[in-house]
Design a protein around this motif. Structure first.
Motif, PDB file in Angstrom:
ATOM      1  N   PHE A 190      11.118 -72.534  61.668  1.00 25.66           N
ATOM      2  CA  PHE A 190      11.371 -71.096  61.774  1.00 25.66           C
ATOM      3  C   PHE A 190      10.045 -70.351  61.795  1.00 25.66           C
ATOM      4  N   GLN A 191      10.092 -69.075  62.169  1.00 28.22           N
ATOM      5  CA  GLN A 191       8.934 -68.203  62.076  1.00 28.22           C
ATOM      6  C   GLN A 191       9.393 -66.786  61.755  1.00 28.22           C
ATOM      7  N   ALA A 192       8.489 -65.996  61.200  1.00 30.19           N
ATOM      8  CA  ALA A 192       8.856 -64.670  60.711  1.00 30.19           C
ATOM      9  C   ALA A 192       8.990 -63.675  61.859  1.00 30.19           C
ATOM     10  N   LYS A 193      10.111 -62.943  61.871  1.00 30.96           N
ATOM     11  CA  LYS A 193      10.322 -61.859  62.830  1.00 30.96           C
ATOM     12  C   LYS A 193       9.869 -60.526  62.262  1.00 30.96           C
ATOM     13  N   GLU A 194      10.066 -60.335  60.966  1.00 32.94           N
ATOM     14  CA  GLU A 194       9.689 -59.078  60.315  1.00 32.94           C
ATOM     15  C   GLU A 194       9.135 -59.384  58.931  1.00 32.94           C
ATOM     16  N   VAL A 195       8.071 -58.703  58.572  1.00 30.03           N
ATOM     17  CA  VAL A 195       7.494 -58.800  57.231  1.00 30.03           C
ATOM     18  C   VAL A 195       7.176 -57.386  56.769  1.00 30.03           C
ATOM     19  N   SER A 196       7.620 -57.029  55.587  1.00 30.40           N
ATOM     20  CA  SER A 196       7.262 -55.726  55.026  1.00 30.40           C
ATOM     21  C   SER A 196       6.862 -55.909  53.573  1.00 30.40           C
ATOM     22  N   LEU A 197       5.812 -55.217  53.185  1.00 33.77           N
ATOM     23  CA  LEU A 197       5.297 -55.290  51.825  1.00 33.77           C
ATOM     24  C   LEU A 197       5.457 -53.940  51.145  1.00 33.77           C
ATOM     25  N   PRO A 198       5.658 -53.933  49.843  1.00 31.44           N
ATOM     26  CA  PRO A 198       5.799 -52.651  49.148  1.00 31.44           C
ATOM     27  C   PRO A 198       4.495 -51.861  49.226  1.00 31.44           C
ATOM     28  N   PRO A 199       4.576 -50.528  49.281  1.00 31.40           N
ATOM     29  CA  PRO A 199       3.345 -49.729  49.346  1.00 31.40           C
ATOM     30  C   PRO A 199       2.561 -49.857  48.042  1.00 31.40           C
ATOM     31  N   PRO A 200       1.259 -49.662  48.104  1.00 30.32           N
ATOM     32  CA  PRO A 200       0.474 -49.708  46.860  1.00 30.32           C
ATOM     33  C   PRO A 200       0.880 -48.574  45.939  1.00 30.32           C
ATOM     34  N   PRO A 201       0.742 -48.766  44.636  1.00 34.49           N
ATOM     35  CA  PRO A 201       1.131 -47.698  43.709  1.00 34.49           C
ATOM     36  C   PRO A 201       0.275 -46.455  43.935  1.00 34.49           C
ATOM     37  N   PRO A 202       0.863 -45.265  43.784  1.00 33.70           N
ATOM     38  CA  PRO A 202       0.093 -44.034  43.996  1.00 33.70           C
ATOM     39  C   PRO A 202      -1.018 -43.894  42.955  1.00 33.70           C
ATOM     40  N   ARG A 203      -2.105 -43.291  43.361  1.00 34.85           N
ATOM     41  CA  ARG A 203      -3.204 -43.055  42.435  1.00 34.85           C
ATOM     42  C   ARG A 203      -2.840 -41.938  41.475  1.00 34.85           C
ATOM     43  N   ARG A 204      -3.129 -42.161  40.219  1.00 38.71           N
ATOM     44  CA  ARG A 204      -2.828 -41.131  39.221  1.00 38.71           C
ATOM     45  C   ARG A 204      -3.853 -40.013  39.300  1.00 38.71           C
ATOM     46  N   PRO A 205      -3.371 -38.767  39.295  1.00 36.57           N
ATOM     47  CA  PRO A 205      -4.342 -37.666  39.309  1.00 36.57           C
ATOM     48  C   PRO A 205      -5.101 -37.614  37.976  1.00 36.57           C
ATOM     49  N   PRO A 206      -6.341 -37.124  37.995  1.00 39.91           N
ATOM     50  CA  PRO A 206      -7.087 -37.024  36.738  1.00 39.91           C
ATOM     51  C   PRO A 206      -6.424 -36.037  35.788  1.00 39.91           C
ATOM     52  N   PRO A 207      -6.548 -36.258  34.492  1.00 38.09           N
ATOM     53  CA  PRO A 207      -5.944 -35.320  33.525  1.00 38.09           C
ATOM     54  C   PRO A 207      -6.598 -33.945  33.636  1.00 38.09           C
ATOM     55  N   PRO A 208      -5.866 -32.919  33.256  1.00 39.57           N
ATOM     56  CA  PRO A 208      -6.426 -31.557  33.325  1.00 39.57           C
ATOM     57  C   PRO A 208      -7.759 -31.459  32.566  1.00 39.57           C
ATOM     58  N   GLY A 209      -8.731 -30.818  33.189  1.00 39.98           N
ATOM     59  CA  GLY A 209     -10.018 -30.629  32.531  1.00 39.98           C
ATOM     60  C   GLY A 209     -10.969 -31.792  32.725  1.00 39.98           C
ATOM     61  N   ALA A 210     -10.501 -32.892  33.358  1.00 35.14           N
ATOM     62  CA  ALA A 210     -11.382 -34.045  33.555  1.00 35.14           C
ATOM     63  C   ALA A 210     -12.401 -33.724  34.649  1.00 35.14           C
ATOM     64  N   PRO A 211     -13.626 -34.178  34.509  1.00 30.69           N
ATOM     65  CA  PRO A 211     -14.634 -33.902  35.539  1.00 30.69           C
ATOM     66  C   PRO A 211     -14.287 -34.598  36.851  1.00 30.69           C
ATOM     67  N   SER A 212     -14.584 -33.983  37.959  1.00 32.15           N
ATOM     68  CA  SER A 212     -14.375 -34.599  39.254  1.00 32.15           C
ATOM     69  C   SER A 212     -15.706 -34.751  39.974  1.00 32.15           C
ATOM     70  N   GLY A 213     -15.865 -35.841  40.691  1.00 32.72           N
ATOM     71  CA  GLY A 213     -17.092 -36.081  41.399  1.00 32.72           C
ATOM     72  C   GLY A 213     -18.136 -36.713  40.516  1.00 32.72           C
ATOM     73  N   PRO A 214     -19.301 -36.994  41.061  1.00 33.46           N
ATOM     74  CA  PRO A 214     -20.355 -37.654  40.291  1.00 33.46           C
ATOM     75  C   PRO A 214     -20.930 -36.760  39.202  1.00 33.46           C
ATOM     76  N   PRO A 215     -21.424 -37.327  38.125  1.00 34.84           N
ATOM     77  CA  PRO A 215     -21.977 -36.496  37.053  1.00 34.84           C
ATOM     78  C   PRO A 215     -23.200 -35.727  37.538  1.00 34.84           C
ATOM     79  N   VAL A 216     -23.375 -34.554  37.002  1.00 36.15           N
ATOM     80  CA  VAL A 216     -24.505 -33.717  37.356  1.00 36.15           C
ATOM     81  C   VAL A 216     -25.724 -34.129  36.533  1.00 36.15           C
ATOM     82  N   SER A 217     -26.837 -34.455  37.227  1.00 35.46           N
ATOM     83  CA  SER A 217     -28.023 -34.908  36.505  1.00 35.46           C
ATOM     84  C   SER A 217     -28.890 -33.730  36.085  1.00 35.46           C
TER      85      SER A 217
END
Length: 217
Positions: A190-217
């Motif tokens: 036999f051989q595969a006619k259709e293959v489907s994989l579950p989507p990757p889990p969604p990325r969690r948003p950062p908590p409120p007040g968390a810094p975004s982007g690279p740290p400021v030097s």
């Protein structure tokens, strides 16, 4: 569109050689297809995977389109009377899979009517890594070969089975069965006619007040 790993293995096929050879090969670590993965083969069968058996990571659990449970030893050999027993411990030396790895053991098939047991000498080896194209698409695959020889009164039964297992999901994309001279088997290609994989889990948003982007030097 099948989801493929960004880290594909470098494959070199030698002219005139049927076996895949690999440069810079890393051993392939077996894992059951993750829950929600689906495959439909051209023999009419379809499976939805539920991951590994919680008690044994070498057993993959799934359900057919009608909801019937299916258990696959190392993702390839179905736990049925046709396939017999002995595969779970017998195949363990194949993993992590690398070209040339092998296994040898006796599998036992019991006739459901008479209860008579038949012993089959079974040998496996990892042929290598190569891309494979099936109706479902083109995928990187690990190639396994299984050779089966009957014993005693069943000595005429012999066959070879090759499996192409998708290198990311662990789904069997293709199976080719070759019957030996004078032999027989109920297994089919036999051989595969259709293959489907579950989507990757969604990325969690950062908590409120968390810094975004690279740290400021």
């Amino acid at each position: 569109m099948p989801r493929l790993s960004a880290a594909l293995l470098l494959v070199a096929l030698l002219p005139g050689c049927k076996s895949a050879t690999v440069q810079g090969e890393k051993p392939w670590v077996f894992a059951c297809p993750e829950a929600g993965s689906r495959v439909t083969w051209d023999d009419g069968r379809s499976l939805v995977f539920a991951g590994a058996d919680p008690a044994d990571p070498g057993i993959c659990v799934a359900r057919t389109a009608t909801g019937a449970p299916v258990r696959l030893v190392w993702g390839m050999v179905e736990e049925t009377s046709v396939e017999g027993t002995g595969h779970r411990p017998g195949m363990e030396s194949l993993f992590p899979a690398k070209t040339g790895a092998n296994a040898s053991y006796n599998a036992t098939v019991r006739s459901p009517g008479s209860g008579i047991q038949y012993r089959f000498e079974t040998g496996w080896r990892v042929l290598g890594f190569e891309p494979v194209e099936v109706p479902a698409g083109k995928f990187p695959a690990v190639v396994f070969e299984r050779r089966v020889q009957g014993t005693g009164a069943n000595a005429a039964q012999s066959f070879t089975v090759r499996y192409w297992v998708e290198g990311v999901s662990g789904i069997v994309l293709k199976r080719v069965v070759e019957v030996g001279r004078g032999g027989s088997t109920l297994l089919r290609s036999f051989q595969a006619k259709e293959v489907s994989l579950p989507p990757p889990p969604p990325r969690r948003p950062p908590p409120p007040g968390a810094p975004s982007g690279p740290p400021v030097s």
